[in-house]
Every structure is written in C-alpha cells, then in structure tokens.
Scaffold this motif. Structure first.
Motif, PDB file in Angstrom:
ATOM      1  N   MET A   1       0.851  -1.174   0.000  1.00 55.02           N
ATOM      2  CA  MET A   1       0.000   0.000   0.000  1.00 55.02           C
ATOM      3  C   MET A   1       0.894   1.233   0.000  1.00 55.02           C
ATOM      4  SD  MET A   1      -2.670   1.232   2.929  1.00 55.02           S
ATOM      5  CE  MET A   1      -1.689   0.979   4.379  1.00 55.02           C
ATOM      6  N   VAL A   2       0.836   1.966  -1.097  1.00 52.97           N
ATOM      7  CA  VAL A   2       1.617   3.193  -1.210  1.00 52.97           C
ATOM      8  C   VAL A   2       0.649   4.360  -1.371  1.00 52.97           C
ATOM      9  CG1 VAL A   2       3.386   4.393  -2.540  1.00 52.97           C
ATOM     10  CG2 VAL A   2       3.510   1.926  -2.303  1.00 52.97           C
ATOM     11  N   LYS A   3       0.923   5.432  -0.669  1.00 54.88           N
ATOM     12  CA  LYS A   3       0.095   6.630  -0.775  1.00 54.88           C
ATOM     13  C   LYS A   3       0.876   7.702  -1.503  1.00 54.88           C
ATOM     14  CE  LYS A   3      -2.586   5.562   3.267  1.00 54.88           C
ATOM     15  NZ  LYS A   3      -2.774   5.786   4.669  1.00 54.88           N
ATOM     16  N   PHE A   4       0.177   8.385  -2.411  1.00 57.95           N
ATOM     17  CA  PHE A   4       0.776   9.447  -3.200  1.00 57.95           C
ATOM     18  C   PHE A   4       0.013  10.741  -2.939  1.00 57.95           C
ATOM     19  CE2 PHE A   4       1.744   5.550  -5.432  1.00 57.95           C
ATOM     20  CZ  PHE A   4       3.071   5.722  -5.805  1.00 57.95           C
ATOM     21  N   LEU A   5       0.739  11.799  -2.589  1.00 56.80           N
ATOM     22  CA  LEU A   5       0.145  13.106  -2.348  1.00 56.80           C
ATOM     23  C   LEU A   5       0.329  13.964  -3.596  1.00 56.80           C
ATOM     24  CD1 LEU A   5      -1.228  15.037  -0.328  1.00 56.80           C
ATOM     25  CD2 LEU A   5       1.068  15.747   0.396  1.00 56.80           C
ATOM     26  N   LEU A   6      -0.786  14.329  -4.220  1.00 55.98           N
ATOM     27  CA  LEU A   6      -0.753  15.221  -5.380  1.00 55.98           C
ATOM     28  C   LEU A   6      -0.572  16.643  -4.875  1.00 55.98           C
ATOM     29  CD1 LEU A   6      -1.146  16.030  -8.358  1.00 55.98           C
ATOM     30  CD2 LEU A   6      -3.614  15.938  -7.943  1.00 55.98           C
ATOM     31  N   LYS A   7       0.472  17.306  -5.365  1.00 54.58           N
ATOM     32  CA  LYS A   7       0.744  18.693  -4.968  1.00 54.58           C
ATOM     33  C   LYS A   7       0.792  19.546  -6.230  1.00 54.58           C
ATOM     34  CE  LYS A   7       3.955  18.965  -1.680  1.00 54.58           C
ATOM     35  NZ  LYS A   7       5.243  18.692  -1.007  1.00 54.58           N
ATOM     36  N   ILE A   8       0.264  20.771  -6.110  1.00 55.07           N
ATOM     37  CA  ILE A   8       0.238  21.669  -7.271  1.00 55.07           C
ATOM     38  C   ILE A   8       0.948  22.979  -6.955  1.00 55.07           C
ATOM     39  CG2 ILE A   8      -1.897  20.703  -8.208  1.00 55.07           C
ATOM     40  CD1 ILE A   8      -3.298  23.303  -7.085  1.00 55.07           C
ATOM     41  N   ALA A   9       1.424  23.618  -8.019  1.00 56.27           N
ATOM     42  CA  ALA A   9       2.034  24.938  -7.916  1.00 56.27           C
ATOM     43  C   ALA A   9       1.668  25.707  -9.179  1.00 56.27           C
ATOM     44  CB  ALA A   9       3.552  24.836  -7.770  1.00 56.27           C
ATOM     45  N   ALA A  10       1.681  27.032  -9.077  1.00 54.85           N
ATOM     46  CA  ALA A  10       1.388  27.893 -10.224  1.00 54.85           C
ATOM     47  C   ALA A  10       1.861  29.295  -9.897  1.00 54.85           C
ATOM     48  CB  ALA A  10      -0.108  27.900 -10.515  1.00 54.85           C
ATOM     49  N   ASP A  11       2.021  30.084 -10.930  1.00 55.99           N
ATOM     50  CA  ASP A  11       2.296  31.504 -10.734  1.00 55.99           C
ATOM     51  C   ASP A  11       0.944  32.205 -10.659  1.00 55.99           C
ATOM     52  OD1 ASP A  11       4.972  30.886 -10.934  1.00 55.99           O
ATOM     53  OD2 ASP A  11       5.152  31.519 -13.022  1.00 55.99           O
ATOM     54  N   LEU A  12       0.647  32.792  -9.496  1.00 58.55           N
ATOM     55  CA  LEU A  12      -0.613  33.497  -9.284  1.00 58.55           C
ATOM     56  C   LEU A  12      -0.341  34.995  -9.281  1.00 58.55           C
ATOM     57  CD1 LEU A  12      -2.176  31.396  -6.364  1.00 58.55           C
ATOM     58  CD2 LEU A  12      -2.483  31.101  -8.824  1.00 58.55           C
ATOM     59  N   GLN A  13      -0.934  35.705 -10.231  1.00 63.33           N
ATOM     60  CA  GLN A  13      -0.782  37.156 -10.305  1.00 63.33           C
ATOM     61  C   GLN A  13      -2.055  37.806  -9.773  1.00 63.33           C
ATOM     62  OE1 GLN A  13       0.256  38.640 -14.209  1.00 63.33           O
ATOM     63  NE2 GLN A  13      -0.375  40.709 -13.683  1.00 63.33           N
ATOM     64  N   ASN A  14      -1.946  38.488  -8.636  1.00 65.30           N
ATOM     65  CA  ASN A  14      -3.070  39.158  -7.969  1.00 65.30           C
ATOM     66  C   ASN A  14      -4.189  38.194  -7.571  1.00 65.30           C
ATOM     67  OD1 ASN A  14      -1.879  41.781  -8.225  1.00 65.30           O
ATOM     68  ND2 ASN A  14      -2.531  41.800 -10.366  1.00 65.30           N
ATOM     69  N   ILE A 155      -3.330  33.166 -13.858  1.00 65.80           N
ATOM     70  CA  ILE A 155      -2.733  31.915 -13.396  1.00 65.80           C
ATOM     71  C   ILE A 155      -1.902  31.384 -14.561  1.00 65.80           C
ATOM     72  CG2 ILE A 155      -3.132  29.554 -12.594  1.00 65.80           C
ATOM     73  CD1 ILE A 155      -5.945  30.494 -11.697  1.00 65.80           C
ATOM     74  N   SER A 156      -0.645  31.076 -14.302  1.00 67.47           N
ATOM     75  CA  SER A 156       0.219  30.542 -15.363  1.00 67.47           C
ATOM     76  C   SER A 156       1.242  29.586 -14.742  1.00 67.47           C
ATOM     77  CB  SER A 156       0.925  31.684 -16.101  1.00 67.47           C
ATOM     78  OG  SER A 156       1.728  32.425 -15.212  1.00 67.47           O
ATOM     79  N   ASN A 157       2.009  28.955 -15.596  1.00 68.76           N
ATOM     80  CA  ASN A 157       3.092  28.063 -15.189  1.00 68.76           C
ATOM     81  C   ASN A 157       2.596  26.979 -14.220  1.00 68.76           C
ATOM     82  OD1 ASN A 157       5.693  27.027 -15.095  1.00 68.76           O
ATOM     83  ND2 ASN A 157       6.395  28.509 -13.571  1.00 68.76           N
ATOM     84  N   LEU A 158       1.513  26.297 -14.594  1.00 73.88           N
ATOM     85  CA  LEU A 158       0.952  25.232 -13.764  1.00 73.88           C
ATOM     86  C   LEU A 158       1.926  24.060 -13.678  1.00 73.88           C
ATOM     87  CD1 LEU A 158      -2.611  25.306 -15.296  1.00 73.88           C
ATOM     88  CD2 LEU A 158      -2.045  25.936 -12.951  1.00 73.88           C
ATOM     89  N   ARG A 159       2.080  23.550 -12.451  1.00 68.94           N
ATOM     90  CA  ARG A 159       2.981  22.425 -12.223  1.00 68.94           C
ATOM     91  C   ARG A 159       2.332  21.473 -11.206  1.00 68.94           C
ATOM     92  NH1 ARG A 159       5.123  27.133 -11.483  1.00 68.94           N
ATOM     93  NH2 ARG A 159       5.722  27.058  -9.305  1.00 68.94           N
ATOM     94  N   SER A 160       2.724  20.202 -11.278  1.00 70.05           N
ATOM     95  CA  SER A 160       2.223  19.243 -10.294  1.00 70.05           C
ATOM     96  C   SER A 160       3.287  18.198 -10.043  1.00 70.05           C
ATOM     97  CB  SER A 160       0.941  18.575 -10.797  1.00 70.05           C
ATOM     98  OG  SER A 160       1.224  17.796 -11.936  1.00 70.05           O
ATOM     99  N   THR A 161       3.158  17.537  -8.897  1.00 71.27           N
ATOM    100  CA  THR A 161       4.054  16.449  -8.543  1.00 71.27           C
ATOM    101  C   THR A 161       3.300  15.481  -7.641  1.00 71.27           C
ATOM    102  OG1 THR A 161       6.222  15.900  -7.596  1.00 71.27           O
ATOM    103  CG2 THR A 161       5.004  17.679  -6.529  1.00 71.27           C
ATOM    104  N   PHE A 162       3.728  14.219  -7.667  1.00 68.81           N
ATOM    105  CA  PHE A 162       3.186  13.217  -6.755  1.00 68.81           C
ATOM    106  C   PHE A 162       4.305  12.834  -5.797  1.00 68.81           C
ATOM    107  CE2 PHE A 162       0.270  12.622 -10.324  1.00 68.81           C
ATOM    108  CZ  PHE A 162      -0.956  12.499  -9.670  1.00 68.81           C
ATOM    109  N   ASP A 163       4.094  13.039  -4.508  1.00 67.56           N
ATOM    110  CA  ASP A 163       5.070  12.666  -3.491  1.00 67.56           C
ATOM    111  C   ASP A 163       4.588  11.413  -2.772  1.00 67.56           C
ATOM    112  OD1 ASP A 163       6.453  14.936  -4.176  1.00 67.56           O
ATOM    113  OD2 ASP A 163       6.047  16.020  -2.318  1.00 67.56           O
ATOM    114  N   VAL A 164       5.502  10.462  -2.536  1.00 69.49           N
ATOM    115  CA  VAL A 164       5.173   9.261  -1.769  1.00 69.49           C
ATOM    116  C   VAL A 164       5.091   9.667  -0.295  1.00 69.49           C
ATOM    117  CG1 VAL A 164       5.967   6.963  -1.082  1.00 69.49           C
ATOM    118  CG2 VAL A 164       6.311   7.760  -3.425  1.00 69.49           C
ATOM    119  N   VAL A 165       3.999   9.234   0.380  1.00 69.50           N
ATOM    120  CA  VAL A 165       3.787   9.566   1.784  1.00 69.50           C
ATOM    121  C   VAL A 165       3.589   8.275   2.575  1.00 69.50           C
ATOM    122  CG1 VAL A 165       2.771  11.434   3.101  1.00 69.50           C
ATOM    123  CG2 VAL A 165       2.060  11.130   0.784  1.00 69.50           C
ATOM    124  N   LYS A 166       4.050   8.265   3.777  1.00 71.01           N
ATOM    125  CA  LYS A 166       3.875   7.093   4.652  1.00 71.01           C
ATOM    126  C   LYS A 166       2.594   7.191   5.410  1.00 71.01           C
ATOM    127  CE  LYS A 166       8.209   5.521   4.179  1.00 71.01           C
ATOM    128  NZ  LYS A 166       8.672   4.341   3.745  1.00 71.01           N
TER     129      LYS A 166
END
Length: 166
Positions: A1-14, A155-166
């Motif tokens: 059983m592995v858990k993955f945390l979806l995390k997002i980032a973006a450039d937010l202007q105002n 909103i620009s430069n959208l990014r995401s990552t999946f981090d393994v969590v215990k």
C-alpha cells in the motif's frame, strides 16, 4: 500500500486560494492523470479519471475504492482510493515562494499515478476578494480582469508532482 500526495504549484498574479470548485475535498471534482502499472511498467495510454464521489466495491474482501482498473499489458487489477482531508488551497504566498500546495492523497495498489492533467472546475479569488468560479485550467493558464481591484489577474506556469507519503 503506497500513498501518493498530489501537490500543485502555479504563478498566481493578484490571486490567491486556488482550489477545486467545491473545496479541496469536493466529491464531484475529477482528477485526471496517467497510471503506471507497478507490475510491468506499462503506462496508461490515456488519462484516468478518479473522483471522490465515485465508489465501487472491492472485488475481494470488504470495502470500496474509487477506481479499479486492469492493466492492458499484464492484465492485473489495480486500485486507486481517494483519501480526503489533506488538501489546502494554493495561496499567493506559496506561489511567490514557489512552493507546492497539497491537493489530494491517493492510496494506490498496483499503480503509480503520473502526469497530472489540469482541467476545469477550479475557483480562485483576487487579492481584493473577487471570486472567480468555474475556472478552466485545461489550456494551461487563466487570465481575467478584476473590475473591483482594477487590475489583471492571471494563473500561469501550472505544475504538479506526486510525493510518496507514509
């Protein structure tokens, strides 16, 4: 059983508080990403849709999950279960610091989520408090004019990552 945390980032202007329309635990929000089979390494050719509001019974044992999918190459079943309660909106401060905000936690068995795809159904608010709802990020960005604050929001430069969590 592995858990993955979806995390997002973006450039937010105002803008601040980027999150799914009904909040981070919105049962109707759809998460789109490709899945990689942990048995044979096959990557799904198309994005898979997983939603907190969709449940199916587990084939063996008790309980439910949000997705059961068979690998097209090795024919093994894998499951993805959405675990609410870990998501937070992406704020202006986190955006400026280039930090990622946690969006959703997934319990994956037999699969690894990769390549998250941004779609529709988002909300965000301007620094003046104007709310923008039903934001579609499938084009990779969003731009509008905040009449109250009299400035452009973006909103620009959208990014995401999946981090393994215990």
């Amino acid at each position: 059983m592995v858990k993955f945390l979806l995390k997002i980032a973006a450039d937010l202007q105002n803008l601040t508080n980027l999150q799914p329309q009904g909040g981070c635990d919105d049962p109707s929000f759809s998460y789109l990403f490709k899945l990689k089979c942990e048995n044979c390494g096959e990557v799904s050719p198309r994005e898979t849709c997983v939603s907190l509001g969709d449940t199916v019974p587990l084939p063996r044992g008790k309980g439910t999950t949000n997705l059961i999918q068979k690998c097209k190459l090795c024919l093994r079943d894998g499951t993805v279960t959405v675990i609410p309660g870990r998501g937070k909106p992406l704020t202006q401060e986190e955006s400026e610091a280039e930090n990622y905000a946690p969006l959703m936690l997934f319990d994956c068995r037999g699969y690894e989520p990769i390549d998250y795809v941004f779609g529709g159904g988002w909300k965000v608010e301007s620094l003046e408090g104007t709310k923008f709802e039903g934001v579609d990020l499938s084009g990779g960005d969003f731009a509008e004019y905040d009449e109250e604050g009299e400035y452009v929001v973006k909103i620009s430069n959208l990014r995401s990552t999946f981090d393994v969590v215990k």
